[in-house]
Structure formats: C-alpha cells, structure tokens
Enzyme design. Structure first.
Site, PDB file in Angstrom:
ATOM      1  CG  ASP A  31      -1.919   1.054   1.267  1.00 57.17           C
ATOM      2  OD1 ASP A  31      -3.114   0.733   1.195  1.00 57.17           O
ATOM      3  OD2 ASP A  31      -1.535   2.247   1.345  1.00 57.17           O
ATOM      4  CG  ASP A  87      -2.987   3.471  -1.989  1.00 55.76           C
ATOM      5  OD1 ASP A  87      -3.967   2.736  -1.794  1.00 55.76           O
ATOM      6  OD2 ASP A  87      -2.353   4.013  -1.068  1.00 55.76           O
ATOM      7  CD  GLU A  88      -5.987  -1.586  -0.898  1.00 55.30           C
ATOM      8  OE1 GLU A  88      -5.577  -2.248   0.063  1.00 55.30           O
ATOM      9  OE2 GLU A  88      -7.134  -1.115  -0.975  1.00 55.30           O
TER      10      GLU A  88
HETATM   11  P1  TTP Z   1      -5.183   4.950   1.563  1.00 51.55           P
HETATM   12  O1  TTP Z   1      -4.151   3.954   1.183  1.00 51.55           O
HETATM   13  O2  TTP Z   1      -6.255   4.504   2.491  1.00 51.55           O
HETATM   14  O3  TTP Z   1      -4.494   6.198   2.278  1.00 51.55           O
HETATM   15  P2  TTP Z   1      -3.114   6.890   1.981  1.00 51.55           P
HETATM   16  O4  TTP Z   1      -2.357   6.164   0.928  1.00 51.55           O
HETATM   17  O5  TTP Z   1      -3.348   8.323   1.696  1.00 51.55           O
HETATM   18  O6  TTP Z   1      -2.373   6.798   3.379  1.00 51.55           O
HETATM   19  P3  TTP Z   1      -1.690   5.527   4.051  1.00 51.55           P
HETATM   20  O7  TTP Z   1      -0.263   5.869   4.191  1.00 51.55           O
HETATM   21  O8  TTP Z   1      -2.363   5.409   5.366  1.00 51.55           O
HETATM   22  O9  TTP Z   1      -1.939   4.364   3.167  1.00 51.55           O
HETATM   23  O10 TTP Z   1      -5.854   5.535   0.278  1.00 51.55           O
HETATM   24  C1  TTP Z   1      -5.157   5.767  -0.928  1.00 51.55           C
HETATM   25  C2  TTP Z   1      -5.639   7.048  -1.563  1.00 51.55           C
HETATM   26  O11 TTP Z   1      -7.031   6.956  -1.806  1.00 51.55           O
HETATM   27  C3  TTP Z   1      -5.444   8.249  -0.686  1.00 51.55           C
HETATM   28  O12 TTP Z   1      -4.162   8.838  -0.868  1.00 51.55           O
HETATM   29  C4  TTP Z   1      -6.550   9.139  -1.091  1.00 51.55           C
HETATM   30  C5  TTP Z   1      -7.637   8.218  -1.555  1.00 51.55           C
HETATM   31  N1  TTP Z   1      -8.694   8.077  -0.507  1.00 51.55           N
HETATM   32  C6  TTP Z   1      -9.913   8.673  -0.701  1.00 51.55           C
HETATM   33  O13 TTP Z   1     -10.131   9.312  -1.725  1.00 51.55           O
HETATM   34  N2  TTP Z   1     -10.855   8.532   0.251  1.00 51.55           N
HETATM   35  C7  TTP Z   1     -10.649   7.855   1.406  1.00 51.55           C
HETATM   36  O14 TTP Z   1     -11.529   7.757   2.264  1.00 51.55           O
HETATM   37  C8  TTP Z   1      -9.383   7.240   1.597  1.00 51.55           C
HETATM   38  C9  TTP Z   1      -9.097   6.477   2.857  1.00 51.55           C
HETATM   39  C10 TTP Z   1      -8.437   7.376   0.615  1.00 51.55           C
HETATM   40 MG    MG Z   2      -2.119   4.094   1.007  1.00 47.19          MG
END
Ligand code: TTP
Ligand code: MG
Length: 666
Positions: free
Chosen positions: A131, A221-222
């Site tokens: 991720d 992103d995962e």
């Molecule tokens: P995530 O992987 O949940 O969050 P992140 O990558 O920003 O942070 P982390 O380091 O905790 O993984 O989500 C990936 C992307 O998806 C995030 O950058 C923005 C988008 N997103 C949304 O649009 N809405 C949401 O509720 C979440 C959680 C993420």
């Molecule tokens: Mg993320």
C-alpha cells in the site's frame, strides 16, 4: 430442570422483550459514542499513534456543533444506539437462556465450525499486500517538494488524505475540511488531480508485475501479490523480496510503499499497515503465530469490520479478535449466520490465498446508487428511479451483463436502509425493463410509508448472466456466472434457491467499503453546503489552484461523484476494466496494421494466429470442395464410400497441417 436448547425463547419472544428495552430513552453514553463517531471513518489510519484522540474529539465536537455535519452524525448515532440497545437486550436474553442450561447446540455449532475452518487452513502460500504511503499526498509532493516541510491535505471540502505531518494533528482521510482546519490551522489544502494519481499507480504496478505477473490491484494504491514462486525461483526469503520490491518502487516511481507478508490476503493487509510509512511486517506462517497475532488485534483493523460493526461488537464485549471466541455461541443469534461465519474465520486469522487480476474476477453484481437532498415527492422519486435505471443500463452495457435478480436499495431520511428484490421473468439490462420491474417495489415502499423521504436510491443486478461473445451458448443464452469455489469451505454454500452464496468475507469487505464510500459522499455534500453557510468559506477557496487541477465533480442531485470513482479506490475495478478494454482495442489495431498472406488464396489476413488458421482451414475446405465437385463432374457426383474424393478429404487434413506449418515457418 435445566432448559434445553429447544426450549430457547422463540425469535418473537425475544423480539418483544427486546423491543421493550430498546424503547427506553437513549442511554447517557450517547454523548460519548457521538464524540467517538465524530472522530470519523479513518480513526485507525496509521501515523496517529501519539495523537491524543480525546482532545481531537473535543475539538471536532466544538468545531462542528450546530453544523449540518454534526446533526447528521448525531442522527446516525442515535439510530445506532437504539440498534445497539436492541442487540444488548437480545444478548441479555441469550445469557438468561444459557444460565438455565440452554445454548448448548449453538456452542457445538461454533466449535464444529472452528474445527472445519481449521481443517482448511492453508499455510503454504506467501501473500504480500502493498500500500502506497499517503498516496495522493506523496504524488503532490513530487511536483511541489516544498510541501514536504508543511502539514497539508488533498481534497476539496473533505480530506481524501493528508501527509504524515498533518496526521500528527489528528487530521485524516474522510474528515471535513473545516474540522481539519481547527485541528491544524496551518493546514494547506491541495485540490485533487486524479489524472496524476492514476498515472503514478501505473508506474508502481509496472514494478509489482515483475514479482507476480498475476498480482491483484485492489484499489488505486494497493495490491496483493503471491510471491511463493518468486521466493522459490530466486531462493530468497519473503522479507528480502519485499524489501527489494519496495526499493525498486522507490527508485522507479519516487514514492514509498509499505508491505505486509503473511499466509493469506486478510492477514497481509493488516500487516502492511503495521509499520507505515515506508515499512514492512511479517506474520510467520505457523498457526501459533497467527493466533497470537489475532488475539490482541482490535476488530476495526480487520478489512470488513467497519465503523458500525465495530461499535456493535464493542457493545457486546468484543474489542479484539481474541474476544470473539468467548462470545461464539451468541454471534449467530445476534448478527446472523453470515456474520457468525465471518467472525469465526477472523478469530482464526484465516483468509483467501488466491490472488488474481481484479479485472478477471467474475462479477457478482453490477449496481449504481446515489445520495441526494431528501426527496419526498412521488413524482420526483419516480424520476430518480428512472435516472438510476438509465445509469445502471449504462453500466450493464459496458460490462456486458444482464441480471436475473434486481435489487432496489433505499435510504430513508432517518438513515434506515431498506432493500427489496425481484426476479423478473427474464434477465434484464435495459433501462425500460429495470425501471418497469423496480417501480412496483418503490410503490410498495411508498404505500407502506406515507410521506416517505429518501436520501439515497440504488439499483443493483445480481445473479448475472454474461453477454460477452463466446460466453453465449448455442441457443443464444448467456452463461450463468459461477463462483470459482475458492471460498474457505470445501462445501459449496448455496442459498435457498440453489444460487451459490458469496464468501462471507467478500460480502463484509464490500459492505465496509460501501459504508466508507457513503460517508465520504455524504460528507462531501454536506461540506459543500457548509461552504455556502454564513460560517464562512473553507480555506481551499482562498488558495490558488493550478489550471491542471480538477475539482471533484459532485452533483448534489445524484450524479456519481469522482469520490465514488477514485475515493478509496471504490470504482477501481471499472478503471482497470476500461484500461484492459483500451489495451485490447490497441492490440486489435496493431494486428490490423500487421498482415500475413494466405498461402492458399494469397489474400492478406489479420496477423492473429487463431484467425489466420481459421482462414486457412476455410480456404482448404473450399479447395477440397472444389476438387470434389470437379471429380464429381468428371464421374459420380454422389461420391460413394471408398471413392477417390472421400480419400482426398482425409488426405486434405494431412496436407492442411503441412500448409499451416509452411505458412508459419515461411
Ligand atoms: P489509503 O491507502 O487509504 O491512504 P493513503 O495512501 O493516503 O495513506 P496511508 O499511508 O495510510 O496508506 O488511500 C489511498 C488514496 O485513496 C489516498 O491517498 C486518497 C484516496 N482516498 C480517498 O479518496 N478517500 C478515502 O476515504 C481514503 C481512505 C483514501
Ligand atoms: Mg495508502
């Protein structure tokens, strides 16, 4: 005399008892639970370990009090509290029965379930979940490195994410912008630019592909990978493989990712969050280590346990996955069979080990839904249904499916969610049919609830029938989709009508994702109202936005917002499908440019092995027929047994092979 299980109070008895208790005034703990719920959907997001959540919740409470967002949360919280009181009453009733010697069957059932699940435990695979760290924020930092030094968030009205510096103040995804500003007055807001994020995701995927060509892109992103083979082929330990993969992503895409390594996908996902940002974690692949890991794991960390379910579990005393065992004999009665099975597998730390490209996963359903300002006029509700049917038709056409079952979902202004379903006499996909079969369901709800006010409407087709070429049988009927039988149980789980049920995990994961998605959309809508409130505009309005950036489109009257498409990777699958379709078109165009000459008729053919062979077969059979006809003209046109022509046909098959070979080696 001790009470036997068959002396169990009937559902109706329990229901009456429960209704009495549920009718009591909302508990004093309501205030506390509201503060907790105001903390938002991303409370468990990493980067907040040192954050004083109590202080954060006070600030959120005061910042939002009186706002539409606050009222919204208060309303939802009240409804949930009533529901929880009902669950608690039911549990007390079950405890009473147990004290009298009942519930033995339920305990046995739970123990049998555990034994069966244990039997199917697979520890042979090495699954990785990766991720990206603060993904949208990390991409923005590449263009504007100065952002690395300041707390900033990405999103208009609602934060989609924020950098780790902003997380230290309690800011996180799914938080209203004006609330985040109170927590961190210096917070900078950056508008979204989805094009940049999808391009970066592609760069990351190009690296992942090297480790598992059949990796599963779970959201923007995962991804999940099965690195069992890679480890064997390269004689490497899983930790080293993941270290190397992360370093390569950093070198190629200039952003960091975190990884989780475990025996199944569910555990791997939990692990990838453990050492974020830019870290990795592994649960050793043995039963004792897995159980030890689950014992103290808060339920909310599990994919599939969302905000609401977490609170319900907490209310009956389940805070960690280890707590599930003690309550195992109540779960079925309190939450239903599916939740019982799901929780049993969560307790044991089980999960799927099959990883494959998302775009190849068979779809279980195709649906669309939208939130809007409360609607109560029957004309408007019908119009909304027509619009929803048209949206669903577009999705069904794009994905080439028809549905045997049509489900209508509505959310009342009280936040109560209801759904009804119908099995039309034929599989449906046109807007006319969808509307025609959904309308009586809507009318029934309108009749049962005079003055009904809705804030969400959705239509979904399930029990899908594929209309893709090659998946239509001899009679032109679409193939009924089957599950691939990769659920936990060796027995196929079918419902009362013989349809195979979805694995409970997927259903819970989908539901939790949807819960989050709805919250995001709701928040986005409310924050837009907030911006026009006298409380003042939010800060991002005061920031210059570059011409290349795009504001998320949100149509309060129901059009699906970009949050649905990109937020939390919700429609990620559709994006991948669109990419795959574009690739197929490009390959076809390339094949048209490149052509091979037919060795029989000498005309140019598409450079596609299968099509080319088919063409040669056709040419050869034409030749053979011509020969037969010529021979027949010369002698007997009825071609008797053992005649030259018959032998020639057999010979033709041999020659055909020779010609094909020649064509390919030429
Ligand atoms: P995530 O992987 O949940 O969050 P992140 O990558 O920003 O942070 P982390 O380091 O905790 O993984 O989500 C990936 C992307 O998806 C995030 O950058 C923005 C988008 N997103 C949304 O649009 N809405 C949401 O509720 C979440 C959680 C993420
Ligand atoms: Mg993320």
């Amino acid at each position: 005399m001790p009470r036997q299980d068959n002396d169990l109070a009937t559902e109706a008895e329990v229901a009456i008892h429960v209704a009495d208790i549920a009718a009591t005034p909302v508990a004093a703990s309501q205030h506390h639970s509201l503060k907790h719920s105001l903390l938002g959907p991303s409370l468990t997001k990493s980067g907040q370990d040192g954050v004083d959540q109590k202080k954060v919740s006070e600030i959120i409470y005061n910042a939002s009090k009186g706002s539409k967002y606050f009222n919204n949360e208060e309303h939802k919280d009240k409804n949930l509290t009533v529901k929880i009181n009902r669950i608690l009453a039911k549990k007390r009733e079950l405890q009473r029965i147990e004290a009298q010697g009942g519930l033995k069957q339920e305990k046995k059932k739970a123990d049998d379930c555990i034994a069966e699940l244990e039997y199917g435990r697979d520890l042979s695979q090495t699954i990785v979940h990766v991720d990206c760290d603060a993904f949208y924020a990390a991409v923005e930092e590449l263009d504007r490195p100065e952002l690395k030094e300041v707390p900033f968030a990405v999103g208009v009205g609602v934060l989609t994410t924020c950098n780790y510096m902003a997380r230290k103040f309690g800011c996180r995804s799914g938080m209203a912008g004006f609330v985040a500003d109170k927590l961190c007055p210096e917070l900078i807001h950056i508008p979204l630019n989805f094009g940049k994020y999808t391009a970066k995701a592609k760069e990351v995927r190009a690296v992942l592909e090297q480790y598992d060509p059949r990796f599963e892109s779970a959201s923007i992103d995962e991804a999940y990978l099965n690195i069992t083979k890679y480890c064997q082929d390269h004689n490497m330990e899983p930790e080293d493989v993941v270290e190397q993969m992360r370093a390569e992503v950093h070198a190629e895409a200039k952003i960091t990712i975190s990884g989780g390594i475990a025996a199944n996908a569910k555990l791997a996902k939990i692990c990838s969050n453990k050492n974020k940002p830019n870290g990795q974690y592994r649960i050793p692949s043995d039963r004792a280590s897995v159980l030890a890991f689950m014992r103290h794991l808060p339920t909310r960390k599990v994919n599939g346990i969302g905000r609401v379910f977490e609170r319900e579990l907490d209310a009956i005393g389940i805070k960690t996955c280890g707590d599930i065992y003690e309550q195992r004999h109540y779960l079925n009665k309190l939450f239903g069979e599916k939740a019982f099975q799901f929780l049993m597998s969560v307790h044991l730390g089980l999960g799927r080990t099959n990883v494959s490209p998302v775009e190849e996963h068979e779809r279980k359903s195709v649906g669309t839904e939208s939130t809007f300002h409360d609607i109560d006029s029957s004309d408007e509700l019908r119009q909304k249904l027509r619009w929803t049917a048209e949206e669903l038709e577009k999705d069904l056409k794009r994905t080439e499916f028809k549905g045997r079952t049509l489900v209508l979902k509505i959310k009342l202004h009280t936040y109560e969610v209801l759904s009804r379903q119908v099995q039309p006499p034929k599989a449906v996909y046109t807007a006319d049919d969808l509307f025609h079969y959904a309308l009586p369901m809507l009318h029934k709800e309108m009749k049962d609830r005079p003055g009904m006010k809705l804030r969400l409407m959705g239509l979904r087709c399930t029990h899908l029938v594929s209309m893709k070429k090659g998946e239509v049988d001899f009679f032109g009927r679409g193939r009924q989709l089957q599950d691939r039988g990769e659920s936990y149980s060796s027995k196929m789980d079918v419902d009362e009508e013989g349809w195979q049920k979805w694995p409970p995990d997927e259903e819970f994961e989908d539901a939790a994702r949807q819960e989050r998605q709805e919250e995001m959309e709701e928040l986005e809508r409310l924050s837009q109202q907030q911006q026009s409130d006298p409380r003042g505009p939010s800060r991002e309005d005061q920031l210059p936005s570059s011409p290349s950036t795009q504001k998320p489109k949100y149509d309060p009257d129901g059009a699906p917002s970009d949050y649905r498409r990109y937020g939390n990777g919700f429609a990620w699958r559709s994006i991948l499908e669109e990419e795959a379709a574009a690739r197929a078109v490009a390959e076809e165009a390339k094949a048209v440019l490149e052509q091979w000459n037919c060795p029989i008729c000498h005309s140019p053919q598409t450079a596609d092995e299968r099509k080319f062979n088919e063409h040669i077969d056709l040419c050869l059979s034409r030749e053979t027929i011509r020969e037969i006809v010529t021979k027949g003209d010369e002698g007997d046109s009825r071609v008797p047994e053992g005649s030259t022509a018959k032998r020639k046909r057999g010979q033709g098959a041999v020659d055909r092979g020779a010609v094909r070979k020649k064509a390919f080696f030429a």
